[in-house]
Write a protein that holds these residues in place. Sequence first.
Motif, PDB file in Angstrom:
ATOM      1  N   ILE A  90       0.828  -1.210   0.000  1.00  0.00           N
ATOM      2  CA  ILE A  90       0.000   0.000   0.000  1.00  0.00           C
ATOM      3  C   ILE A  90       0.864   1.263   0.000  1.00  0.00           C
ATOM      4  CG2 ILE A  90      -1.619   1.359   1.405  1.00  0.00           C
ATOM      5  CD1 ILE A  90      -2.966  -0.886  -0.051  1.00  0.00           C
ATOM      6  N   LYS A  91       0.485   2.207  -0.865  1.00  0.00           N
ATOM      7  CA  LYS A  91       1.155   3.506  -0.947  1.00  0.00           C
ATOM      8  C   LYS A  91       0.264   4.569  -0.315  1.00  0.00           C
ATOM      9  CE  LYS A  91       3.635   2.539  -5.262  1.00  0.00           C
ATOM     10  NZ  LYS A  91       3.823   2.988  -6.674  1.00  0.00           N
ATOM     11  N   ILE A  92       0.818   5.271   0.662  1.00  0.00           N
ATOM     12  CA  ILE A  92       0.085   6.324   1.366  1.00  0.00           C
ATOM     13  C   ILE A  92       0.803   7.650   1.127  1.00  0.00           C
ATOM     14  CG2 ILE A  92      -0.777   7.138   3.592  1.00  0.00           C
ATOM     15  CD1 ILE A  92      -0.536   4.199   4.567  1.00  0.00           C
ATOM     16  N   GLY A  93       0.071   8.663   0.693  1.00  0.00           N
ATOM     17  CA  GLY A  93       0.688   9.949   0.396  1.00  0.00           C
ATOM     18  C   GLY A  93       0.042  11.099   1.133  1.00  0.00           C
ATOM     19  N   THR A  94       0.796  12.172   1.308  1.00  0.00           N
ATOM     20  CA  THR A  94       0.261  13.402   1.884  1.00  0.00           C
ATOM     21  C   THR A  94       1.033  14.582   1.327  1.00  0.00           C
ATOM     22  OG1 THR A  94      -0.526  14.399   3.950  1.00  0.00           O
ATOM     23  CG2 THR A  94       1.748  13.607   3.937  1.00  0.00           C
ATOM     24  N   ILE A  95       0.435  15.749   1.400  1.00  0.00           N
ATOM     25  CA  ILE A  95       1.100  16.989   0.982  1.00  0.00           C
ATOM     26  C   ILE A  95       1.776  17.591   2.204  1.00  0.00           C
ATOM     27  CG2 ILE A  95       0.806  19.281  -0.004  1.00  0.00           C
ATOM     28  CD1 ILE A  95       0.268  16.997  -1.963  1.00  0.00           C
ATOM     29  N   GLY A  96       3.081  17.798   2.121  1.00  0.00           N
ATOM     30  CA  GLY A  96       3.834  18.355   3.242  1.00  0.00           C
ATOM     31  C   GLY A  96       3.732  19.868   3.298  1.00  0.00           C
ATOM     32  N   ARG A  97       3.344  20.382   4.442  1.00  0.00           N
ATOM     33  CA  ARG A  97       3.286  21.823   4.674  1.00  0.00           C
ATOM     34  C   ARG A  97       3.770  22.109   6.090  1.00  0.00           C
ATOM     35  NH1 ARG A  97       3.212  22.161  -0.060  1.00  0.00           N
ATOM     36  NH2 ARG A  97       1.577  23.002  -1.397  1.00  0.00           N
ATOM     37  N   ASN A  98       4.502  23.205   6.262  1.00  0.00           N
ATOM     38  CA  ASN A  98       5.069  23.534   7.570  1.00  0.00           C
ATOM     39  C   ASN A  98       4.041  24.052   8.564  1.00  0.00           C
ATOM     40  OD1 ASN A  98       7.806  22.854   7.088  1.00  0.00           O
ATOM     41  ND2 ASN A  98       8.084  24.749   5.907  1.00  0.00           N
ATOM     42  N   GLU A  99       2.998  24.738   8.070  1.00  0.00           N
ATOM     43  CA  GLU A  99       2.012  25.320   8.974  1.00  0.00           C
ATOM     44  C   GLU A  99       1.325  24.215   9.775  1.00  0.00           C
ATOM     45  OE1 GLU A  99       1.983  27.720   5.081  1.00  0.00           O
ATOM     46  OE2 GLU A  99       2.090  25.623   5.717  1.00  0.00           O
ATOM     47  N   SER A 100       1.219  24.409  11.087  1.00  0.00           N
ATOM     48  CA  SER A 100       0.654  23.364  11.947  1.00  0.00           C
ATOM     49  C   SER A 100      -0.773  23.015  11.560  1.00  0.00           C
ATOM     50  CB  SER A 100       0.713  23.798  13.417  1.00  0.00           C
ATOM     51  OG  SER A 100      -0.045  24.982  13.622  1.00  0.00           O
ATOM     52  N   TRP A 101      -1.562  24.006  11.118  1.00  0.00           N
ATOM     53  CA  TRP A 101      -2.963  23.766  10.784  1.00  0.00           C
ATOM     54  C   TRP A 101      -3.134  22.970   9.492  1.00  0.00           C
ATOM     55  CZ3 TRP A 101      -4.832  26.401   6.363  1.00  0.00           C
ATOM     56  CH2 TRP A 101      -4.006  27.429   5.897  1.00  0.00           C
ATOM     57  N   LYS A 102      -2.055  22.795   8.732  1.00  0.00           N
ATOM     58  CA  LYS A 102      -2.123  21.961   7.538  1.00  0.00           C
ATOM     59  C   LYS A 102      -2.121  20.471   7.874  1.00  0.00           C
ATOM     60  CE  LYS A 102      -2.048  25.065   4.145  1.00  0.00           C
ATOM     61  NZ  LYS A 102      -3.099  25.163   3.105  1.00  0.00           N
TER      62      LYS A 102
END
Length: 345
Positions: free
Chosen positions: A184-196
Amino acid sequence: MNIAIPILTFSKAGGHRVLAKLASIWCKNGHNVEIILCYESESYFPLDGKIKITHLRGKSVFDNLGKIIEYIHNNYYKYDVIIANQNRTSFYLFLGCIRHMNFSKCYYYIQAYEPEFYSFGFTKGLDNFFKVYAAISYYLPLKRVVNSNVYLNYKNLQAKRVVYPGIDLELYYPKQLTFFSKRIKIGTIGRNESWKGTADVCRAMEILKSEGIEFDFYIAFVDFDTIPHYFVKPDGDSKLSNFYRDMDIVVAACKGQYGAIHYPVIETMAVGTSIVCTDYYPSSEENAYKVDGSSPRQIAEAIKHIIYNKEEAINKRVQALRDVQQFGWPVIAQKFLDYLKEDEI
C-alpha cells in the motif's frame, strides 16, 4: 467583457491558481483580461498568452500602494469588471474606485476567511492589526463572491453568491478504481504550517509502523523528519495528478474552516484514490474516510480500515468520482462569468 484583476504578486498559492485558470478560460472565450501586479513576478501557473500583464514597479510598499490605486482610478471606465481576491487588494480596489462613487463593477472573490490566517505568526508581530484589517475588508461596498457555501454566513463575512474552485478533469482523470498496490502507498502533501496537519499525518504513520502494518509513505513538497519515506516534488498539475493517482490512499488532515473546499481532497477524489480527510466539501461518509485532524490515532485507524475493507473503499471511490464532477473548470468559469454579467449581487 473587459476584466481587470489586481493582485500583489504571483505565487504558488491555490488562490492564484484559481485566478490564473479563470482568467485563461475567460480570455480563450473572447473576453479581455488584464492582471495588474504590485510587484514584478512571473506566474507559477500557466496563463493564456493573450492575457495582458501590467507591472506597476513601485519603488517601495507605499509607492506600490499609490500606483495601483491611481491605476485603477485612471482606468476605471476601461473595465466592465474589476475583481479583487485578497484583503489588501480589496482595499486597493475600494480606494481606486471611491472618487468615482460607483462600485457596481467591483467584485471581491473570497477564497478563505483570511482573519484566521493571522493566528500563526506570519506577519511578525502585526497579527492583530492584519486580523482587523482583513475582517474590515468584508464590510467594503464590493460585490462578494465566495468559494464555498460555508462562507455565505461565516462570522462577519456575508455573501450571496458561490463559485467553487475548479480542477482540470481531463488532467485529473481516474485510474482503475479497483486497483490497489501489493504494498500500500500512502501519500500526503507536506506543509510547515501546523494547521495543515502534516505533522499529525506523520504521527499516524509512526503508529501504523509500530503496529507492523506494511506500507510505503510519500510526502510531497515539504519534507518532514519521520519514519523512512519517499520525498517528492510533483511541481505542476501534470506531475501532481500523477502523484495522487499513484497513491492508494491520500491523507489530508488540514484543520479549520471546515466545510470549505480543500484542493488535495477534490484532486484525490478526481483521480480515483481513496481519501482520508477532515471535514472539507464534498467529503462525506459515502465518498471518503472522515477523521479528526488532530487525532493521529483516528487517521491510522481509517487507513487500516481501508486496507482490510477494500471493497468498501472501491465503492467510496466510485461515489467520490461522481461527486467531484461539479468542479470541472468550464462549468466553474461560466458560472462566475454569469454572475459578472448580472447587475446586482
